[in-house]
Each structure stands twice: as C-alpha cells, then as structure tokens.
Scaffold this motif. Structure first.
Motif, PDB file in Angstrom:
ATOM      1  N   UNK A 440     -15.655 -10.102   6.957  1.00 61.32           N
ATOM      2  CA  UNK A 440     -14.646  -9.974   8.000  1.00 61.32           C
ATOM      3  C   UNK A 440     -13.242 -10.175   7.454  1.00 61.32           C
ATOM      4  N   UNK A 441     -13.139 -10.916   6.371  1.00 62.84           N
ATOM      5  CA  UNK A 441     -11.835 -11.260   5.821  1.00 62.84           C
ATOM      6  C   UNK A 441     -11.429 -10.337   4.675  1.00 62.84           C
ATOM      7  N   UNK A 442     -12.245  -9.311   4.417  1.00 64.06           N
ATOM      8  CA  UNK A 442     -11.977  -8.398   3.315  1.00 64.06           C
ATOM      9  C   UNK A 442     -11.529  -7.039   3.840  1.00 64.06           C
ATOM     10  N   UNK A 443     -10.701  -6.329   3.083  1.00 63.83           N
ATOM     11  CA  UNK A 443     -10.343  -4.964   3.481  1.00 63.83           C
ATOM     12  C   UNK A 443     -11.502  -4.011   3.222  1.00 63.83           C
ATOM     13  N   UNK A 444     -11.417  -2.830   3.764  1.00 66.25           N
ATOM     14  CA  UNK A 444     -12.420  -1.813   3.496  1.00 66.25           C
ATOM     15  C   UNK A 444     -12.274  -1.326   2.057  1.00 66.25           C
ATOM     16  N   UNK A 445     -13.349  -0.739   1.531  1.00 67.46           N
ATOM     17  CA  UNK A 445     -13.323  -0.268   0.147  1.00 67.46           C
ATOM     18  C   UNK A 445     -12.249   0.793  -0.056  1.00 67.46           C
ATOM     19  N   UNK A 446     -12.115   1.717   0.903  1.00 69.77           N
ATOM     20  CA  UNK A 446     -11.107   2.772   0.820  1.00 69.77           C
ATOM     21  C   UNK A 446     -10.191   2.689   2.036  1.00 69.77           C
ATOM     22  N   UNK A 447      -8.912   2.883   1.812  1.00 74.21           N
ATOM     23  CA  UNK A 447      -7.958   2.866   2.921  1.00 74.21           C
ATOM     24  C   UNK A 447      -7.893   4.261   3.544  1.00 74.21           C
ATOM     25  N   UNK A 448      -7.570   4.344   4.840  1.00 74.49           N
ATOM     26  CA  UNK A 448      -7.489   5.652   5.501  1.00 74.49           C
ATOM     27  C   UNK A 448      -6.513   6.591   4.804  1.00 74.49           C
ATOM     28  N   UNK A 449      -6.852   7.868   4.782  1.00 73.69           N
ATOM     29  CA  UNK A 449      -6.024   8.857   4.085  1.00 73.69           C
ATOM     30  C   UNK A 449      -4.610   8.939   4.656  1.00 73.69           C
ATOM     31  N   UNK A 450      -4.482   8.808   5.996  1.00 74.77           N
ATOM     32  CA  UNK A 450      -3.159   8.995   6.586  1.00 74.77           C
ATOM     33  C   UNK A 450      -2.169   7.919   6.154  1.00 74.77           C
ATOM     34  N   UNK A 451      -2.680   6.762   5.703  1.00 75.56           N
ATOM     35  CA  UNK A 451      -1.773   5.714   5.245  1.00 75.56           C
ATOM     36  C   UNK A 451      -1.092   6.084   3.933  1.00 75.56           C
ATOM     37  N   UNK A 452      -1.651   7.057   3.231  1.00 77.75           N
ATOM     38  CA  UNK A 452      -1.058   7.461   1.958  1.00 77.75           C
ATOM     39  C   UNK A 452       0.236   8.246   2.144  1.00 77.75           C
ATOM     40  N   UNK A 453       0.541   8.614   3.392  1.00 75.07           N
ATOM     41  CA  UNK A 453       1.774   9.352   3.667  1.00 75.07           C
ATOM     42  C   UNK A 453       2.949   8.416   3.973  1.00 75.07           C
ATOM     43  N   UNK A 454       2.726   7.120   3.784  1.00 72.17           N
ATOM     44  CA  UNK A 454       3.774   6.155   4.110  1.00 72.17           C
ATOM     45  C   UNK A 454       4.748   5.923   2.963  1.00 72.17           C
ATOM     46  N   UNK A 455       4.621   6.701   1.891  1.00 74.87           N
ATOM     47  CA  UNK A 455       5.558   6.577   0.781  1.00 74.87           C
ATOM     48  C   UNK A 455       5.476   5.221   0.112  1.00 74.87           C
ATOM     49  N   UNK A 456       6.609   4.532  -0.012  1.00 81.16           N
ATOM     50  CA  UNK A 456       6.596   3.228  -0.711  1.00 81.16           C
ATOM     51  C   UNK A 456       5.782   2.163   0.025  1.00 81.16           C
ATOM     52  N   UNK A 458       2.836   2.773   1.315  1.00 77.40           N
ATOM     53  CA  UNK A 458       1.430   3.150   1.257  1.00 77.40           C
ATOM     54  C   UNK A 458       0.622   2.127   0.472  1.00 77.40           C
ATOM     55  N   UNK A 459      -0.548   1.729   0.998  1.00 77.75           N
ATOM     56  CA  UNK A 459      -1.413   0.794   0.276  1.00 77.75           C
ATOM     57  C   UNK A 459      -2.168   1.519  -0.825  1.00 77.75           C
ATOM     58  N   UNK A 460      -2.883   0.822  -1.690  1.00 79.45           N
ATOM     59  CA  UNK A 460      -3.726   1.500  -2.680  1.00 79.45           C
ATOM     60  C   UNK A 460      -4.755   2.385  -1.973  1.00 79.45           C
ATOM     61  N   UNK A 461      -5.128   3.483  -2.619  1.00 78.26           N
ATOM     62  CA  UNK A 461      -6.126   4.367  -2.024  1.00 78.26           C
ATOM     63  C   UNK A 461      -7.470   3.661  -1.882  1.00 78.26           C
ATOM     64  N   UNK A 462      -7.753   2.747  -2.793  1.00 69.61           N
ATOM     65  CA  UNK A 462      -9.002   1.984  -2.710  1.00 69.61           C
ATOM     66  C   UNK A 462      -8.779   0.637  -3.390  1.00 69.61           C
ATOM     67  N   UNK A 463      -9.665  -0.293  -3.076  1.00 66.43           N
ATOM     68  CA  UNK A 463      -9.618  -1.618  -3.688  1.00 66.43           C
ATOM     69  C   UNK A 463     -10.806  -1.730  -4.638  1.00 66.43           C
ATOM     70  N   UNK A 464     -10.503  -1.769  -5.949  1.00 63.00           N
ATOM     71  CA  UNK A 464     -11.548  -1.752  -6.956  1.00 63.00           C
ATOM     72  C   UNK A 464     -12.469  -2.957  -6.815  1.00 63.00           C
ATOM     73  N   UNK A 465     -11.913  -4.111  -6.520  1.00 64.18           N
ATOM     74  CA  UNK A 465     -12.745  -5.306  -6.424  1.00 64.18           C
ATOM     75  C   UNK A 465     -13.732  -5.199  -5.267  1.00 64.18           C
ATOM     76  N   UNK A 466     -13.310  -4.613  -4.152  1.00 65.79           N
ATOM     77  CA  UNK A 466     -14.224  -4.429  -3.018  1.00 65.79           C
ATOM     78  C   UNK A 466     -15.296  -3.408  -3.381  1.00 65.79           C
ATOM     79  N   UNK A 467     -14.884  -2.340  -4.057  1.00 66.56           N
ATOM     80  CA  UNK A 467     -15.854  -1.345  -4.507  1.00 66.56           C
ATOM     81  C   UNK A 467     -16.872  -1.974  -5.451  1.00 66.56           C
ATOM     82  N   UNK A 468     -16.398  -2.844  -6.338  1.00 68.58           N
ATOM     83  CA  UNK A 468     -17.304  -3.505  -7.272  1.00 68.58           C
ATOM     84  C   UNK A 468     -18.271  -4.447  -6.554  1.00 68.58           C
ATOM     85  N   UNK A 469     -17.769  -5.178  -5.583  1.00 66.96           N
ATOM     86  CA  UNK A 469     -18.638  -6.085  -4.829  1.00 66.96           C
ATOM     87  C   UNK A 469     -19.678  -5.312  -4.036  1.00 66.96           C
ATOM     88  N   UNK A 470     -19.267  -4.197  -3.466  1.00 62.76           N
ATOM     89  CA  UNK A 470     -20.237  -3.373  -2.747  1.00 62.76           C
ATOM     90  C   UNK A 470     -21.279  -2.798  -3.699  1.00 62.76           C
TER      91      UNK A 470
END
Length: 825
Positions: A440-456, A458-470
């Motif tokens: 519950x306290x962790x972000x999703x492995x991949x962030x929504x695509x539309x957030x990538x249009x926020x320029x500076x 914009x969050x990372x496209x994915x979180x490697x540590x979450x992907x690794x834990x999954x």
C-alpha cells in the motif's frame, strides 16, 4: 446574541482598516515561510507500525541479538535473471559481480552468499575465497557445472531457497537466482547506485534489489500543479472576474504556506498521508472563498454599498465558517486516537490547517475584497462579471430547487424511502474489509503514460526497485517467519529442554517434520556445533543426562564453549535472560492464520514468550485499522452532533437544528462505505480516517444550508425561505463541490495508488454530502419546521404530511413567519 459582538468587531475592523488587516496577514505569511526549509520527509511501513506491541517485541529482538538484526551491518540483494541463471556463464558473472563489489573501495563488503559460491564449493571444497571459486568455475565444463548444481541441491537444503521456484534439478536450471552481499557498515553513501554501476560491468542481467523509492516529493510535484490548474479553472468559471480570482488564489497560497510552515516549526515528518492535506485545504478554502464572494455579490445585487454588503455577508457566512471549522476540526482531530503515528500527525496538521484556512478566508479575504473594491471605485481596475451563482429564475436555479420540490410534495414519504434505502445499503456496507499491506505504501511498477507529458514534472517511466521486488515475489517462494521472544533465566538446567519441548506438535501453519517444528534456536545451534566439533560434542554428551543431544546440566559452561563459534549472541542475550526462536511459517497462509499460529506456539513456553514477525505485525496493524475507523467515526459523529446541537442552541435557540444538520452526513457516510465494498477498496492505514473526513467535510455543505435557512426563516415563510436558501446557497455549494472534487480528485495522480484511492474516496464523500444536502436536507428541514414550529409552538406528525399548509385555504407563503421567541422545549 453573544457571538454577534465578535462578528461586529471583525466587521468594524474590515470596514475601517482593511489595508492593515491585509498587511498583518502578509507579515504572518512571511514568518511562516521560515518553517518550510525545516520539513523532512518520512516514508516506509515502519512509521505505521512502530507503536505496536508486536513491533516493540521485534525491536527487543534487535536490541538483544544485534549480530543478527542489528544496525552495524547492511545488505545488498542481487537478482540475476537469465534463460538459465545456473549455467556456467551466469554463475561466473554472479561471482565476478560479487568479487568486484568486495574489491570496491568504500563498499566494506564482509561476506557474500550466493548459489554460485555453493556450486563452486561443491566443485572444489578447498575453494573458500571469491577469487578461488571464480577460477574453479571458469575451469569447469558445462557438464561439470550442471552436475555440481544437482549435487548442491541434494546436499545443501538452503540452496533451493536462493533459486527461483521453477528450478529443475534434472536440467540444473532456474530462471532467477538471489545473492546477498553483507557490508560491514550501517550506512554507505550511495550504496545502491554504486552497486548498480559495479554489477553493470560484468554483463548479463544482474539487478540490485534496491529500497522502496520515496515518491512523496514527486507526487507533490504532480498533485499540487494539477490541483492549482483545476482550481484556477473552476474559480475562473465561478468568479468570472480576474481580480476575485487572484484574491482567491492568494488566499489559498497563504493557507498552504501557513500549514507547511507549521509542519516545519512543529518538527512533524512529512509522511505519505500528508500529501492529501494541501488538496483538502485547497478544497475547503475554495468553498469558503466562493461563499464569501457569492454572498457578497448577492448583497451588492440588492443595492447595498461595499461595507454594508460585506457586513451582511460576514454576519451570515462567518458564523457558518465557524461551525464548519468546528465540525471539520473535530473530524480531523478524531485521528488522534489512531494507533498509527502518521494518521495522528495527519489529523493534527489538517486540523491546524483548517483553522488557518478559516482565519484567512474569514478575515483576510473579506478585508482584501473590501480594499480592492474601494480601489475599483477610485481607479479603473478592470471589473468583469459580479453576478452571483444561481438565481431562482434560471435553469440552474430550477435544477437546484429539485430537493425543494420533493420537500413541498412528499417530505415524509421521501425520508422514509431514504431511511429504508440507507438501512439496506448500510447492511451491505458492513462487509467492507480491512488490510495492512506494505505494498500500500509503494508506487506501482510503471507510472501512467499520460504523466510522461508533464515535462520537467514527469516521474520516472518505471521504478526499477519495484520491478525487481515484483520479480522476486513472482519467482521465489515467500516464506514467513514467526519469531518467539522468550524471556527467563536461560542458565537453568532445563532451559534448553524446555525450548525443545515447546517446538513439538506445531500448528499446520508452521513448517516441520512429523511432530517437530522447523526452528532455528539455541537448541539447533548446539546440535549443529556438536556435529562439526568433536570436542564440543563430548562436552554436550557429558552434560546430557537423557542422551537426546540436548544438554540439561552446566548450561553456562555450554554457552561459554558455544560463544567461540561467534553465533551465540544471535540467539542469547548478554545477560542470558532472553532468546529468540525462529519458526518457518507457510508463506501461503494469511496473516491472521500465521498470527494465530504464533500465539499458539508462544503459549507452549513455560517462560514469558511473545510472538512477532512481519505477518504478525501486519495482522496486528490490520486489526487496529478497523478499531481506528470505528473510534474516529464515533468520536466525529458524537462530537460533531454535540457541537452542532450546542452551537445552534447558542446561535438560534433551536438545538434540534443540529440533529437535522447531521442526518444527510450519516447518509453520505453509509453510501461511501458501500461504494468502497462495491469497487473493492479495503480500509487500510492510509484511508482509515476517510469516514471522519467525510463527516468533517460533509458537514460543511449541510451547515451552509441549515444556517442560511435559519437566517432566512426569521424574515419569511417556509417555502420562500427554503427555496431562497437552496438556490442561493446551492449555487455556491455547487461551485464549491466542483472545485473540491477537482482539487482532491487530483490525488489520483499520486504515484502511490493508495493515495490515489484516498483522493477518489474523499472526492466521492464530497459528492455524496453535496447531493444529500441539496436533495435530502430540504425534506428534513420541512419535517423539522412542521414538528417544531418556528414560532415556538409544537407541531404534530400529521402536520408534516400535508404540504405547506397550516390553516385551511391558507398556505405558509401567504403569511409572514414570526421571529423565533423561544428555543426548543
């Protein structure tokens, strides 16, 4: 009335010295900016569980057995993925990565463990160093490596725990392996980043597991600008005037600065739940602002001058703001009973922020509005629309008066339908679940695509540590541990025998063979040492009277000899009065089942024994969530009800108006919980305060309607008073609802899904409270008015059934209402 002199005092200052008030508030704002730099963030699950008894037991274990759980070392976990992560090439890459980590300056590697090292030792038992093992593996053939993998799996039970579940012994293959690197230091600068750079030089897909990312700052960077854009858009529609829009925005920014400054000065860590505070304050502030401006415009439209219009406005809205602030503060402060420190911090910060919002929008904004409008009369300040939202003749006004139409025709029947429906929906709502999960306290492995249009922003496209834990969760059997903390004199002759007896006949959730549980304890430490050391074995034999391999005499001597192995302090405290017994639990069992098993095995010990472990701590936290929800809801409902009854008694002489005020909020609470069950959202550590917030925010809408109705009813009959209330206040409430939903709804953009759900639920609670106040509350007020006649005479139930008629042939709106002369009896 007593309160009126305070409102008159405020109005006098606003009328005579608006500029000084504005300057004073700006100076205070500058002072609060000093606390912004002191804010520190806090994330992770520990902040929610640190006060639980089971977690305190875990901390006792850390204190007493520091060699195992202490803070003097830290570890880096490596995951290697390949078509066959046990092939010669993959094993060589794994060893090379470990060797380079061990050789790197500043990494302070004291030990590594991996399947590659175990296979190399099978090939050559004399190869004990990483360099020697790397040489052995490089010199072996693929066939020899495969045979060594099969042999290692047969002879070393721990081998399979570090390879993925798809391990095929015959083919000597697995898709993922796990290695552990131990560092002889609690903190190493940029440890994870440096480890990633180093392992990236050896080739292959070797990943550093990594810690959970702190997404608080990133989430705020997305949520606040989005909320700001939405709020400005809604305010532009609501105000239709750039100057009023600017005043509203300035007031919002001031409320945020004051609140964030308070967080810094009060040394409150900024936790994930506090991400929701800015949108909440923005929502309430916008609500207050719209009511001030809309009511002021209504008064100006009636031909009043600036001071007179603001005087009328403040006489009405300032009291309503005070009532709303009181009930909202009660709702937020109810979180102080929460078992979770972040929830308590949230309740305190939100309550203080609401008080700040009340002061800024109740005093600063009216003063600034008077000051600016006086400038408009003297200078050509651009002025656009100054029309209030909603009028009785407009299509929007007719839509808003739908609740009045129902109340005019069949208020009692309608309320009976609402009561029955609410009861049925409430029964369905009782099936909502509670949970406490680290995810519950962790972000999703991949962030929504539309957030990538926020320029500076914009969050990372994915979180490697979450992907690794999954990845690890998917490929490894996740065993759970039950750790029993045993306290007593472990120097007694029967101490080890007692530990051994307690591990017999374990419950089904505890792994074991036959009647013996799978445990790691002082007993297993003695047995393992006896197998390896003939001299120690002889010592045990001399002190083992029943010949079962467990000494039952001269235990201090046994411990002294065992201490030479360097492992004793992992299982026996320095004063030899506490120990830990580690059980392996079924990873497929629920937290509740593991907690019950922990209680059962702890009950087998003759000494004081307390079970702990991640599953047990989380189960305790999950159980406390429901307690927190119920306690905070009851405190909010009872506290708000008493507050409303008291305040309406003081202000209007009619305490039963407070009861009428709370009815639509109760309906909104039931609807919200039923929605949670319907969409599959459980109560958790983050949203456990949502019902108290629903009552706090929802009361806002009902208060504005009830207080305006009581004010209008003083001078006109029932129907026109109610219609003017609902249409006039309803326009402001609609604008407030839209801006609130938009402002809080942007929390769905937060990187932690649980924060997004919190925003969704809060927005829904506002919608439900708005609908209940607009369509249910009018009928409640009609029934209240008919049962407790406004002139103080008692009505009858029959009076509530016949619409709007007091005398044959005479409707209520044909005769003026009398001013109230006495309170409820």
């Amino acid at each position: 009335m007593g309160h009126q002199r305070y409102i008159d005092w405020v109005n006098e200052r606003i009328a005579t010295s608006p500029g000084r008030i504005v300057l004073l508030f700006l100076v205070v704002t500058v002072a609060f900016t000093g606390g912004l730099s002191a804010i520190e963030t806090e994330t992770g699950q520990q902040q929610f569980i640190e006060d639980l008894d089971s977690y305190e037991t875990f901390q006792d274990i850390q204190r007493d057995f520091g060699a195992s759980f202490g803070e003097s070392t830290t570890t880096t976990t490596l995951l290697q993925q390949d078509d066959n992560a046990l092939s010669k090439q993959s094993l060589v890459q794994s060893l090379r990565a470990q060797e380079r980590l061990a050789d790197a300056d500043g990494m302070r590697v004291s030990e590594t463990s991996s399947p590659a090292r175990q296979v190399a030792r099978t090939l050559d038992p004399d190869a004990t160093t990483l360099g020697a093992q790397l040489t052995v593996l490089e010199g072996a053939t693929e066939r020899e490596v495969a045979q060594a993998v099969r042999t290692t799996a047969e002879t070393n039970p721990g081998f399979t725990s570090s390879v993925s579940e798809d391990f095929n012994r015959e083919a000597a293959s697995a898709s993922v392996t796990e290695s552990t690197v131990t560092h002889d230091a609690a903190e190493i600068d940029n440890r994870e980043e440096r480890a990633r750079d180093i392992v990236g030089t050896v080739g292959g897909d070797i990943r550093v597991l990594g810690s959970t990312p702190n997404t608080i700052t990133t989430s705020l960077g997305i949520v606040l600008p989005a909320a700001f854009v939405l709020i400005v858009t809604f305010l532009l529609i609501a105000y239709r005037d750039l100057v009023d829009l600017a005043l509203g925005v300035v007031a919002i920014v001031m409320a945020l600065i004051w609140t964030f400054g308070f967080i810094g000065f009060a040394d409150i860590p900024f936790n994930p739940l506090l991400v929701s505070v800015p949108p909440l304050l923005i929502a309430v502030g916008i609500d207050f602002g719209i009511h001030v401006v809309n009511r002021y415009r209504e008064a100006r439209a009636e031909g009043r001058d600036i001071v007179d219009a603001m005087d009328v406005t403040n006489r009405q809205v300032l009291v309503a703001f005070g009532i709303v602030t009181g009930t909202t503060v009660i709702g937020f402060l109810s979180n102080l009973v929460s078992a979770f420190p972040p929830n308590r911090d949230f309740g305190l910060v939100a309550a203080v922020g609401i008080v700040f919002t009340f002061l800024i929008f109740g005093i600063f904004l009216p003063a600034a509005k008077v000051y600016i409008d006086r400038l408009r009369e003297r200078y050509p300040v651009p002025t656009f629309s100054q029309e209030p939202l909603g009028s009785e003749d407009s299509a929007f006004g007719r839509l808003l008066s739908g609740g009045v139409s129902i109340a005019k025709r069949t208020p009692v029947i309608f309320l009976l339908v609402v009561l029955v429906s609410t009861t049925v929906v409430g029964g369905y709502a009782t099936g909502v679940s509670t949970e406490f999960d680290a995810e519950d306290l962790q972000p999703a492995e991949e962030t929504p695509d539309f957030l990538q249009y926020l320029g500076p922003l914009a969050p990372p496209e994915s979180f490697q540590s979450i992907e690794n834990r999954n990845l690890r969760d998917r490929h490894f059997d996740q065993e759970e541990q039950v750790i029993v903390y045993v306290e007593g004199d472990l120097r007694r002759d029967d101490a080890l025998e007692s530990l051994n007896r307690a591990s017999r006949n374990p419950p089904d959730e505890i792994e074991g063979e036959g009647r013996e549980a799978e445990v790691t304890s002082l007993v297993t430490l003695v047995r393992d040492r006896a197998e390896q050391d003939p001299q120690f074995r002889a010592l045990v034999s001399r002190n083992d009277h029943n010949d079962n391999g467990i000494p039952d005499d001269n235990l201090p001597v046994i411990y002294d000899a065992l201490a030479e192995s360097g492992q004793l302090d992992q299982f026996l405290s320095e004063d030899r009065r506490s120990t830990q017994v580690i059980y392996t639990a079924d990873g497929t069992a629920t937290n509740a089942e593991i907690a019950a098993a922990g209680d059962e095995v702890a009950g087998n010990y003759r000494a004081d024994a307390s079970p702990t472990g991640i599953a047990i701590v989380f189960n305790a936290a999950g159980a406390l969530i429901l307690d927190t929800v119920i306690q905070s809801l009851l405190i909010t409902l009872v506290g708000s009800s008493l507050f409303l009854v008291g305040i309406y008694w003081i202000l209007e002489g009619k305490p039963s108006l407070g009861v009428a005020n709370i009815i639509p909020i109760a309906v909104a609470v039931v609807a919200l919980v039923a929605t949670m069950r319907f969409v599959g959202i459980d109560f958790n550590a983050i949203n456990g305060s949502i019902l108290a917030i629903t009552v706090g925010l929802g009361t806002d809408y009902a208060v504005h309607v009830v207080h305006r109705f009581a004010d209008e009813r003083e001078s006109m009959a029932l129907e026109p008073a109610l219609r003017r209330t609902v249409v006039g206040t309803g326009g402001a409430l609609t604008g407030s609802m839209l801006t609130t939903v938009g402002g809080i709804g942007v929390l769905v953009l937060a990187l932690n899904p649980v924060i997004g759900n919190f925003g969704l639920l809060t927005a829904l609670s506002v919608v439900y409270a708005y609908l209940a106040s607009m369509f249910i509350l009018p009928s409640v007020l009609v029934v209240w008015d008919r049962l407790r006649r406004y002139d103080g005479a008692s009505g009858t139930v029959a009076d509530t059934i016949f619409p709007w008629t007091d005398e044959p042939g005479v409707t209520t709106d044909q005769r003026p209402a009398k001013a109230a002369t006495e309170g409820d009896k």
